[in-house]
Design a protein around this motif. Structure first.
Motif, PDB file in Angstrom:
ATOM      1  N   VAL A 133       0.835  -1.204   0.000  1.00  0.00           N
ATOM      2  CA  VAL A 133       0.000   0.000   0.000  1.00  0.00           C
ATOM      3  C   VAL A 133       0.876   1.263   0.000  1.00  0.00           C
ATOM      4  CG1 VAL A 133      -1.714   1.263   1.366  1.00  0.00           C
ATOM      5  CG2 VAL A 133      -1.990  -1.188   0.961  1.00  0.00           C
ATOM      6  N   ASP A 134       2.009   1.208   0.699  1.00  0.00           N
ATOM      7  CA  ASP A 134       2.913   2.369   0.725  1.00  0.00           C
ATOM      8  C   ASP A 134       3.613   2.587  -0.614  1.00  0.00           C
ATOM      9  OD1 ASP A 134       2.258   2.704   3.341  1.00  0.00           O
ATOM     10  OD2 ASP A 134       4.125   1.868   4.160  1.00  0.00           O
ATOM     11  N   ASN A 135       3.571   1.573  -1.488  1.00  0.00           N
ATOM     12  CA  ASN A 135       4.311   1.681  -2.748  1.00  0.00           C
ATOM     13  C   ASN A 135       3.412   1.659  -3.979  1.00  0.00           C
ATOM     14  OD1 ASN A 135       7.440   1.633  -2.311  1.00  0.00           O
ATOM     15  ND2 ASN A 135       6.542   0.298  -0.752  1.00  0.00           N
ATOM     16  N   GLY A 136       2.167   2.094  -3.797  1.00  0.00           N
ATOM     17  CA  GLY A 136       1.292   2.271  -4.964  1.00  0.00           C
ATOM     18  C   GLY A 136       0.594   1.016  -5.457  1.00  0.00           C
ATOM     19  N   PHE A 137       0.334   0.083  -4.544  1.00  0.00           N
ATOM     20  CA  PHE A 137      -0.463  -1.095  -4.909  1.00  0.00           C
ATOM     21  C   PHE A 137      -1.706  -1.144  -4.027  1.00  0.00           C
ATOM     22  CE2 PHE A 137       3.867  -2.195  -6.079  1.00  0.00           C
ATOM     23  CZ  PHE A 137       3.704  -2.747  -7.341  1.00  0.00           C
ATOM     24  N   LYS A 138      -2.752  -1.767  -4.567  1.00  0.00           N
ATOM     25  CA  LYS A 138      -3.926  -2.031  -3.729  1.00  0.00           C
ATOM     26  C   LYS A 138      -4.129  -3.548  -3.662  1.00  0.00           C
ATOM     27  CE  LYS A 138      -7.345  -1.691  -7.387  1.00  0.00           C
ATOM     28  NZ  LYS A 138      -7.377  -0.926  -8.559  1.00  0.00           N
ATOM     29  N   LEU A 139      -4.692  -4.001  -2.556  1.00  0.00           N
ATOM     30  CA  LEU A 139      -4.963  -5.427  -2.408  1.00  0.00           C
ATOM     31  C   LEU A 139      -6.287  -5.710  -3.097  1.00  0.00           C
ATOM     32  CD1 LEU A 139      -4.030  -5.829   1.380  1.00  0.00           C
ATOM     33  CD2 LEU A 139      -2.532  -5.743  -0.613  1.00  0.00           C
ATOM     34  N   VAL A 140      -6.296  -6.639  -4.037  1.00  0.00           N
ATOM     35  CA  VAL A 140      -7.538  -6.937  -4.760  1.00  0.00           C
ATOM     36  C   VAL A 140      -8.137  -8.266  -4.333  1.00  0.00           C
ATOM     37  CG1 VAL A 140      -6.981  -5.502  -6.755  1.00  0.00           C
ATOM     38  CG2 VAL A 140      -6.309  -7.910  -6.760  1.00  0.00           C
ATOM     39  N   ALA A 141      -7.348  -9.105  -3.690  1.00  0.00           N
ATOM     40  CA  ALA A 141      -7.872 -10.376  -3.156  1.00  0.00           C
ATOM     41  C   ALA A 141      -6.915 -10.875  -2.083  1.00  0.00           C
ATOM     42  CB  ALA A 141      -8.002 -11.418  -4.262  1.00  0.00           C
ATOM     43  N   GLU A 142      -7.480 -11.624  -1.164  1.00  0.00           N
ATOM     44  CA  GLU A 142      -6.666 -12.315  -0.146  1.00  0.00           C
ATOM     45  C   GLU A 142      -7.286 -13.688   0.056  1.00  0.00           C
ATOM     46  OE1 GLU A 142      -4.831  -9.235   2.940  1.00  0.00           O
ATOM     47  OE2 GLU A 142      -7.015  -9.297   3.013  1.00  0.00           O
ATOM     48  N   ASP A 143      -6.437 -14.650   0.365  1.00  0.00           N
ATOM     49  CA  ASP A 143      -6.962 -15.997   0.560  1.00  0.00           C
ATOM     50  C   ASP A 143      -6.123 -16.687   1.636  1.00  0.00           C
ATOM     51  OD1 ASP A 143      -8.558 -18.216   0.164  1.00  0.00           O
ATOM     52  OD2 ASP A 143      -8.230 -18.297  -1.994  1.00  0.00           O
ATOM     53  N   LEU A 144      -6.678 -17.783   2.135  1.00  0.00           N
ATOM     54  CA  LEU A 144      -5.963 -18.627   3.097  1.00  0.00           C
ATOM     55  C   LEU A 144      -5.984 -20.045   2.561  1.00  0.00           C
ATOM     56  CD1 LEU A 144      -7.510 -17.524   6.514  1.00  0.00           C
ATOM     57  CD2 LEU A 144      -5.099 -17.355   5.884  1.00  0.00           C
ATOM     58  N   ALA A 145      -4.901 -20.759   2.769  1.00  0.00           N
ATOM     59  CA  ALA A 145      -4.876 -22.175   2.389  1.00  0.00           C
ATOM     60  C   ALA A 145      -4.302 -22.956   3.557  1.00  0.00           C
ATOM     61  CB  ALA A 145      -4.001 -22.366   1.146  1.00  0.00           C
ATOM     62  N   GLU A 146      -4.735 -24.200   3.666  1.00  0.00           N
ATOM     63  CA  GLU A 146      -4.240 -25.044   4.758  1.00  0.00           C
ATOM     64  C   GLU A 146      -3.635 -26.310   4.166  1.00  0.00           C
ATOM     65  OE1 GLU A 146      -4.678 -28.269   7.789  1.00  0.00           O
ATOM     66  OE2 GLU A 146      -6.070 -28.056   6.139  1.00  0.00           O
ATOM     67  N   ASP A 147      -2.438 -26.636   4.619  1.00  0.00           N
ATOM     68  CA  ASP A 147      -1.782 -27.894   4.242  1.00  0.00           C
ATOM     69  C   ASP A 147      -1.227 -28.519   5.511  1.00  0.00           C
ATOM     70  OD1 ASP A 147      -1.826 -28.354   1.394  1.00  0.00           O
ATOM     71  OD2 ASP A 147      -0.523 -26.615   1.149  1.00  0.00           O
ATOM     72  N   ALA A 157      -2.163  -8.322  -5.389  1.00  0.00           N
ATOM     73  CA  ALA A 157      -2.111  -6.855  -5.448  1.00  0.00           C
ATOM     74  C   ALA A 157      -1.996  -6.394  -6.895  1.00  0.00           C
ATOM     75  CB  ALA A 157      -0.911  -6.355  -4.646  1.00  0.00           C
ATOM     76  N   GLU A 158      -2.560  -5.208  -7.125  1.00  0.00           N
ATOM     77  CA  GLU A 158      -2.456  -4.589  -8.456  1.00  0.00           C
ATOM     78  C   GLU A 158      -2.109  -3.122  -8.259  1.00  0.00           C
ATOM     79  OE1 GLU A 158      -6.179  -5.387 -10.459  1.00  0.00           O
ATOM     80  OE2 GLU A 158      -5.726  -7.542 -10.601  1.00  0.00           O
ATOM     81  N   PRO A 159      -1.530  -2.473  -9.275  1.00  0.00           N
ATOM     82  CA  PRO A 159      -1.235  -1.055  -9.127  1.00  0.00           C
ATOM     83  C   PRO A 159      -2.503  -0.287  -8.749  1.00  0.00           C
ATOM     84  CG  PRO A 159      -0.207  -1.915 -11.114  1.00  0.00           C
ATOM     85  CD  PRO A 159      -1.092  -3.010 -10.573  1.00  0.00           C
ATOM     86  N   GLY A 160      -2.400   0.592  -7.789  1.00  0.00           N
ATOM     87  CA  GLY A 160      -3.576   1.351  -7.356  1.00  0.00           C
ATOM     88  C   GLY A 160      -3.364   1.868  -5.944  1.00  0.00           C
ATOM     89  N   GLU A 161      -4.430   2.442  -5.425  1.00  0.00           N
ATOM     90  CA  GLU A 161      -4.333   3.041  -4.085  1.00  0.00           C
ATOM     91  C   GLU A 161      -5.388   2.457  -3.164  1.00  0.00           C
ATOM     92  OE1 GLU A 161      -4.578   7.260  -4.241  1.00  0.00           O
ATOM     93  OE2 GLU A 161      -2.873   7.392  -5.637  1.00  0.00           O
ATOM     94  N   MET A 162      -5.056   2.379  -1.887  1.00  0.00           N
ATOM     95  CA  MET A 162      -6.060   2.013  -0.880  1.00  0.00           C
ATOM     96  C   MET A 162      -5.574   2.471   0.492  1.00  0.00           C
ATOM     97  SD  MET A 162      -5.673  -2.136  -0.296  1.00  0.00           S
ATOM     98  CE  MET A 162      -6.963  -2.278   0.930  1.00  0.00           C
TER      99      MET A 162
END
Ligand code: SAM
Length: 231
Positions: A133-147, A157-162
């Motif tokens: 976020v400090d470097n000009g990206f926004k989070l567009v999805a987050e996920d969790l996986a278990e193994d 993340a994609e270029p953008g602001e949040m």
């Protein structure tokens, strides 16, 4: 040939849109690039690693499956193996958060030229979110996986602001907003681990240890609050 990925790498692969050029940085065994090629998710994959041994095992797998035209192998550090824009999606999985932010810092031109970053930090995930976020990206999805009883966080993340609060960075704004089905189990495990650590420090009252215990207590109470809100 069917390639079966771990739940962790499967979750990474899920965020790679079909038809884009992908680079997998720190590929090691090369499972992800090979999976993307075999399943026609990506027409062109760059599998890269700074270690000769890991790249050799990726090369062996690529050769075994005759995927040389679709998967190219590059030896080198981080994003230095890419020209800006060469990879539309950059994946960095299975490394510590600091290693990931170091790679992105050194290769910011390549990172910024990509359409999407798919990251799976093993540790220091909050620092990765802040960095993005400090470097000009926004989070567009987050996920969790278990193994096998271990949980992994995936950040897209994609270029953008949040905007991102410290609490968002700690727990994942999109994991929280979407009430991810694994989030409660993941946080309960973290709470248990930290409580065990705190108990193990019970008899240590040096100033450093007291400070650390206080931090742990605060972290445990933040986790407990989030878990309660999920119930
Ligand atoms: C634990 S493995 C992860 C392999 C695979 N990405 C996965 O998630 O299963 C980490 C790999 O990253 C490579 N690596 C670490 N730092 C790197 C860097 N700065 N540039 C390229 N490769 C790196 C290591 O050599 C190692 O093969």
């Amino acid at each position: 040939m069917r390639i079966k990925l771990s739940n962790r790498l499967q979750a990474v692969a899920r965020y790679i849109p079909v038809g884009l050029r992908v680079a997998d940085i720190g590929t090691d065994h090369g499972y992800l690039p090979v999976y993307l090629a075999v399943n026609d998710i990506s027409p062109q994959v760059i599998a890269s690693d700074r270690g000769k041994g890991p790249l050799a095992s990726a090369e062996q797998l690529v050769g075994l499956l005759s995927l040389e035209n679709q998967v190219s192998l590059r030896l080198g550090d981080g994003l230095s193996v890419l020209a800006p824009g060469e990879a539309e999606v950059i994946c960095i999985a299975g490394m510590g958060g600091m290693a990931i932010t170091d790679i992105l810092t050194a290769g910011m031109a390549q990172a910024k030229a990509a359409k999407r970053l798919v990251l799976q930090p093993q540790r220091n995930v909050a620092a990765v979110r802040h960095f993005l976020v400090d470097n000009g990206f926004k989070l567009v999805a987050e996920d969790l996986a278990e193994d096998d009883g271990f949980y992994y966080e995936i950040i897209v993340a994609e270029p953008g602001e949040m905007q991102l609060t410290d609490l968002d960075a700690e727990f994942g704004p999109l994991l929280l907003a979407n009430g991810h089905p694994l989030l409660k189990d993941f946080l309960s495990l973290r709470e248990r681990d930290l409580t065990r650590l705190l108990d193990a420090m019970a008899d240590n009252n040096s100033p450093d240890s007291r400070r650390r215990k206080e931090q742990l207590e605060q972290e445990i109470s933040r986790i407990a609050k989030v878990i309660a809100e999920l119930e």
